[in-house]
Design an enzyme around this catalytic site. Structure first.
Site, PDB file in Angstrom:
ATOM      1  N   ARG A  44       0.860  -1.193   0.000  1.00 12.49           N
ATOM      2  CA  ARG A  44       0.000   0.000   0.000  1.00 12.49           C
ATOM      3  C   ARG A  44       0.887   1.230   0.000  1.00 12.49           C
ATOM      4  NH1 ARG A  44      -1.786   3.125   4.320  1.00 12.49           N
ATOM      5  NH2 ARG A  44      -3.788   4.224   4.045  1.00 12.49           N
ATOM      6  N   SER A 116     -13.033  -2.466   1.332  1.00 14.95           N
ATOM      7  CA  SER A 116     -13.217  -1.901   2.671  1.00 14.95           C
ATOM      8  C   SER A 116     -14.701  -1.740   2.956  1.00 14.95           C
ATOM      9  CB  SER A 116     -12.559  -0.518   2.746  1.00 14.95           C
ATOM     10  OG  SER A 116     -11.203  -0.609   2.415  1.00 14.95           O
ATOM     11  N   LYS A 145      -3.662   6.120   9.105  1.00 14.10           N
ATOM     12  CA  LYS A 145      -4.486   6.567   7.962  1.00 14.10           C
ATOM     13  C   LYS A 145      -5.163   7.858   8.389  1.00 14.10           C
ATOM     14  CE  LYS A 145      -8.610   5.079   5.271  1.00 14.10           C
ATOM     15  NZ  LYS A 145      -8.258   5.178   3.857  1.00 14.10           N
TER      16      LYS A 145
END
Ligand SMILES: Cc1ncsc1CCOP(=O)(O)O
Ligand SMILES: C=C1C=NC(C(F)(F)F)=NC1=N
Length: 221
Positions: A44, A116, A145
């Site tokens: 990611r 998600s 995040k």
């Protein structure tokens, strides 16, 4: 390509990272995490200073090779073109717009599709879109995040199970060795995390501890 029939096992200890999540060489962190027993890896690459273009592709290819050597699934976050270009085992996408259906058409039936989900309706939508697993969170406060949604806790996983959502579910967000068991007790098939491993002094030891926590919690269910 990972066999789809054991996605739940494959997601037990799902490490996620990009170069932005560690001060060390990501290859070394991944090597240690693999040795410690992670069962899946998601590349990611996100945020300021993250790799792009050829640099990102080269990084992805080398990390993928490390996972392949241990027969661990290699998932790419967001970047479907990259995932297709290098033959990744899967992609993970957010819930925004009707992206999941579109991505499933792009990647075909073989590749893993993770989506998600923050609510029961998002989980149901992910299921209808052909998701192979859903990531539910944030379980706990996280600083990794910046645009994470409100903490929903392991209770959200329990309510999804009560709503008969039996897709493979991983909890994500603020997970550590101290709270990993709660997430499994809530009904998750596995935990996914970034900083607990990417910033650990000894990623191998940390992965091993987390793996043991998950096994213990699964035996208690
Ligand atoms: C990618 C993502 N999605 C929800 S929380 C989060 C960040 C998880 O990072 P950490 O495991 O360090 O809390
Ligand atoms: C935002 C995310 C939410 N969940 C997951 C996973 F854990 F893989 F399901 N990955 C992400 N990148």
């Amino acid at each position: 390509m990972i066999a789809k029939n054991n996605v739940k096992d494959a997601l037990s200890l799902y490490f996620i990272s990009g170069t932005q999540d560690t001060d060390r060489d990501l290859h070394t962190v991944l090597e240690d995490a693999l040795a410690g027993g992670i069962t899946a890896f998601q590349y990611r690459e996100k945020g300021a200073g993250s790799l792009t273009g050829k640099d990102k592709e080269q990084m992805a290819r080398t990390l993928q090779k490390q996972c392949r050597q241990q027969n661990i699934p290699f998932i790419v976050n967001d970047d479907v073109d990259l995932a297709l270009a290098i033959g990744a085992d899967g992609v993970h996408v957010g819930q925004e717009d009707s992206r999941a259906e579109e991505v499933r058409l792009q990647i075909g039936p073989e590749m893993l599709l993770g989506v998600s989900a923050h609510t029961i309706s998002e989980a149901e939508h992910a299921l209808q879109s052909g998701a192979d697993y859903i990531g539910v969170g944030p379980m706990y406060p996280t600083s990794t995040k910046s645009d994470a949604k409100d903490v929903c806790g392991p209770e959200m996983i329990a309510s999804m199970r009560n709503a008969n959502i039996d897709l493979p579910i991983v909890g994500i967000g603020g997970i550590s060795a101290e709270n990993a068991q709660e997430v499994i007790a809530g009904g998750a098939d596995g935990i996914s995390l970034i900083s607990a491993i990417s910033t650990a002094n000894d990623p191998r030891e940390k992965a091993a501890v987390l793996f043991h926590q998950i096994l213990t919690a699964k035996q208690k269910r």
